[in-house]
Design a protein around this motif. Sequence first.
Motif, PDB file in Angstrom:
ATOM      1  N   GLN A  35       0.811  -1.214   0.000  1.00 24.93           N
ATOM      2  CA  GLN A  35       0.000   0.000   0.000  1.00 24.93           C
ATOM      3  C   GLN A  35       0.846   1.267   0.000  1.00 24.93           C
ATOM      4  N   GLY A  36       2.012   1.218   0.644  1.00 24.59           N
ATOM      5  CA  GLY A  36       2.860   2.402   0.724  1.00 24.59           C
ATOM      6  C   GLY A  36       3.750   2.612  -0.482  1.00 24.59           C
ATOM      7  N   THR A  37       3.854   1.643  -1.327  1.00 24.02           N
ATOM      8  CA  THR A  37       4.651   1.675  -2.567  1.00 24.02           C
ATOM      9  C   THR A  37       6.138   1.966  -2.350  1.00 24.02           C
ATOM     10  N   VAL A  38       6.646   1.724  -1.124  1.00 25.45           N
ATOM     11  CA  VAL A  38       8.093   1.851  -0.906  1.00 25.45           C
ATOM     12  C   VAL A  38       8.747   0.742  -1.729  1.00 25.45           C
ATOM     13  N   PRO A  39       9.798   1.029  -2.484  1.00 31.18           N
ATOM     14  CA  PRO A  39      10.429  -0.013  -3.290  1.00 31.18           C
ATOM     15  C   PRO A  39      10.912  -1.185  -2.414  1.00 31.18           C
ATOM     16  N   ASP A  40      10.520  -2.395  -2.782  1.00 33.51           N
ATOM     17  CA  ASP A  40      10.941  -3.591  -2.045  1.00 33.51           C
ATOM     18  C   ASP A  40      12.269  -4.068  -2.620  1.00 33.51           C
ATOM     19  N   THR A  41      13.296  -3.271  -2.313  1.00 31.22           N
ATOM     20  CA  THR A  41      14.660  -3.530  -2.777  1.00 31.22           C
ATOM     21  C   THR A  41      15.579  -3.450  -1.564  1.00 31.22           C
ATOM     22  N   LEU A  42      16.840  -3.749  -1.748  1.00 28.38           N
ATOM     23  CA  LEU A  42      17.795  -3.601  -0.639  1.00 28.38           C
ATOM     24  C   LEU A  42      17.785  -2.171  -0.104  1.00 28.38           C
ATOM     25  N   ASP A  43      17.805  -1.199  -1.012  1.00 32.33           N
ATOM     26  CA  ASP A  43      17.776   0.202  -0.585  1.00 32.33           C
ATOM     27  C   ASP A  43      16.468   0.536   0.112  1.00 32.33           C
ATOM     28  N   GLY A  44      15.357   0.074  -0.441  1.00 30.57           N
ATOM     29  CA  GLY A  44      14.056   0.343   0.163  1.00 30.57           C
ATOM     30  C   GLY A  44      13.943  -0.264   1.557  1.00 30.57           C
ATOM     31  N   ARG A  45      14.464  -1.453   1.723  1.00 27.02           N
ATOM     32  CA  ARG A  45      14.440  -2.104   3.036  1.00 27.02           C
ATOM     33  C   ARG A  45      15.314  -1.350   4.028  1.00 27.02           C
ATOM     34  N   PHE A  46      16.496  -0.946   3.587  1.00 24.82           N
ATOM     35  CA  PHE A  46      17.369  -0.147   4.449  1.00 24.82           C
ATOM     36  C   PHE A  46      16.664   1.147   4.849  1.00 24.82           C
ATOM     37  N   VAL A  48       9.820  11.430   0.871  1.00 27.91           N
ATOM     38  CA  VAL A  48      10.018  11.313  -0.577  1.00 27.91           C
ATOM     39  C   VAL A  48      11.504  11.207  -0.900  1.00 27.91           C
ATOM     40  N   ARG A  49      12.295  12.040  -0.279  1.00 29.37           N
ATOM     41  CA  ARG A  49      13.738  12.052  -0.520  1.00 29.37           C
ATOM     42  C   ARG A  49      14.384  10.720  -0.123  1.00 29.37           C
ATOM     43  N   ASN A  50      13.975  10.169   1.016  1.00 31.79           N
ATOM     44  CA  ASN A  50      14.650   8.982   1.538  1.00 31.79           C
ATOM     45  C   ASN A  50      14.033   7.662   1.092  1.00 31.79           C
ATOM     46  N   LEU A  51      12.730   7.552   1.096  1.00 30.36           N
ATOM     47  CA  LEU A  51      12.106   6.273   0.749  1.00 30.36           C
ATOM     48  C   LEU A  51      11.995   6.052  -0.747  1.00 30.36           C
ATOM     49  N   TRP A  52      11.765   7.125  -1.488  1.00 29.03           N
ATOM     50  CA  TRP A  52      11.596   7.000  -2.930  1.00 29.03           C
ATOM     51  C   TRP A  52      12.734   7.664  -3.691  1.00 29.03           C
ATOM     52  N   ARG A  53      13.806   7.991  -2.978  1.00 29.68           N
ATOM     53  CA  ARG A  53      15.014   8.578  -3.580  1.00 29.68           C
ATOM     54  C   ARG A  53      14.706   9.794  -4.440  1.00 29.68           C
ATOM     55  N   GLY A  54      13.758  10.607  -3.952  1.00 32.19           N
ATOM     56  CA  GLY A  54      13.448  11.870  -4.604  1.00 32.19           C
ATOM     57  C   GLY A  54      12.436  11.791  -5.726  1.00 32.19           C
ATOM     58  N   VAL A  55      11.999  10.586  -6.076  1.00 26.30           N
ATOM     59  CA  VAL A  55      10.995  10.428  -7.132  1.00 26.30           C
ATOM     60  C   VAL A  55       9.628  10.438  -6.462  1.00 26.30           C
ATOM     61  N   GLU A  56       8.813  11.383  -6.862  1.00 28.70           N
ATOM     62  CA  GLU A  56       7.488  11.547  -6.255  1.00 28.70           C
ATOM     63  C   GLU A  56       6.669  10.264  -6.415  1.00 28.70           C
ATOM     64  N   PRO A  57       6.241   9.652  -5.286  1.00 25.45           N
ATOM     65  CA  PRO A  57       5.419   8.435  -5.372  1.00 25.45           C
ATOM     66  C   PRO A  57       3.960   8.811  -5.649  1.00 25.45           C
ATOM     67  N   ASP A  58       3.136   7.798  -5.879  1.00 17.81           N
ATOM     68  CA  ASP A  58       1.718   8.124  -6.046  1.00 17.81           C
ATOM     69  C   ASP A  58       1.174   8.608  -4.701  1.00 17.81           C
ATOM     70  N   GLU A  59       0.164   9.456  -4.769  1.00 15.94           N
ATOM     71  CA  GLU A  59      -0.375  10.099  -3.559  1.00 15.94           C
ATOM     72  C   GLU A  59      -0.892   9.093  -2.546  1.00 15.94           C
ATOM     73  N   HIS A  96      -0.420   6.716   2.689  1.00 13.00           N
ATOM     74  CA  HIS A  96      -0.370   5.531   3.544  1.00 13.00           C
ATOM     75  C   HIS A  96       0.851   5.582   4.468  1.00 13.00           C
ATOM     76  N   VAL A  97       2.000   5.869   3.899  1.00  8.69           N
ATOM     77  CA  VAL A  97       3.228   5.908   4.698  1.00  8.69           C
ATOM     78  C   VAL A  97       3.135   7.005   5.754  1.00  8.69           C
ATOM     79  N   MET A  98       2.665   8.173   5.365  1.00  7.91           N
ATOM     80  CA  MET A  98       2.564   9.265   6.340  1.00  7.91           C
ATOM     81  C   MET A  98       1.602   8.916   7.477  1.00  7.91           C
ATOM     82  N   ALA A  99       0.483   8.268   7.150  1.00  9.81           N
ATOM     83  CA  ALA A  99      -0.478   7.872   8.184  1.00  9.81           C
ATOM     84  C   ALA A  99       0.125   6.799   9.108  1.00  9.81           C
TER      85      ALA A  99
END
Length: 177
Positions: free
Chosen positions: A38-49, A130-141, A146-149
Amino acid sequence: MFSSLRKLFSSEPDPREARRPLWNAVVATARAPHWYAQGTVPDTLDGRFDMISLVLALVLHRIDDEPAQGLAGVQLTELFVGDMDGQMRQIGFGDMVVGKQVGRMMSALGGRLGAYRSADGSAELRAALVRNLWRGVEPDEAGLAHVMAEVASLRSQLAATPVSDLIVADRLDGARA
């Protein structure tokens, strides 16, 4: 000199291990599927970190609320370093690279500790996520909302937990699976 050798070869338990249940709870909370689905954080090594860093920062902020428990925060951070070191070695990084990467990770955690002090719902927190979880790429609203909540909910749950209980916790109350 002999006391140092005695410590090196003693069978006393590592005092950091008292924080192992909390560290495991931080990792479990950061690995909860909702962050990535739901939060669309990338499920990658970087995203997990990035997610571990976010949850760890929130926990460390709560521990900082009670200065007498500062050692617990240090021990938790040391477990973070040890785990990240072990993960990189398991992936196949060599000694020379691991030291530099751990230094970068500590620097990243330090930056996040400052950035994630921003108020829930604020533009500053939004920008930091946005800067840290999506590396500056604006995620979908919807993902960002979801992440902010969930950050606000987790922070609220942590605030309601006495620090003396938190530092020995084996799960983070209110954390969704």
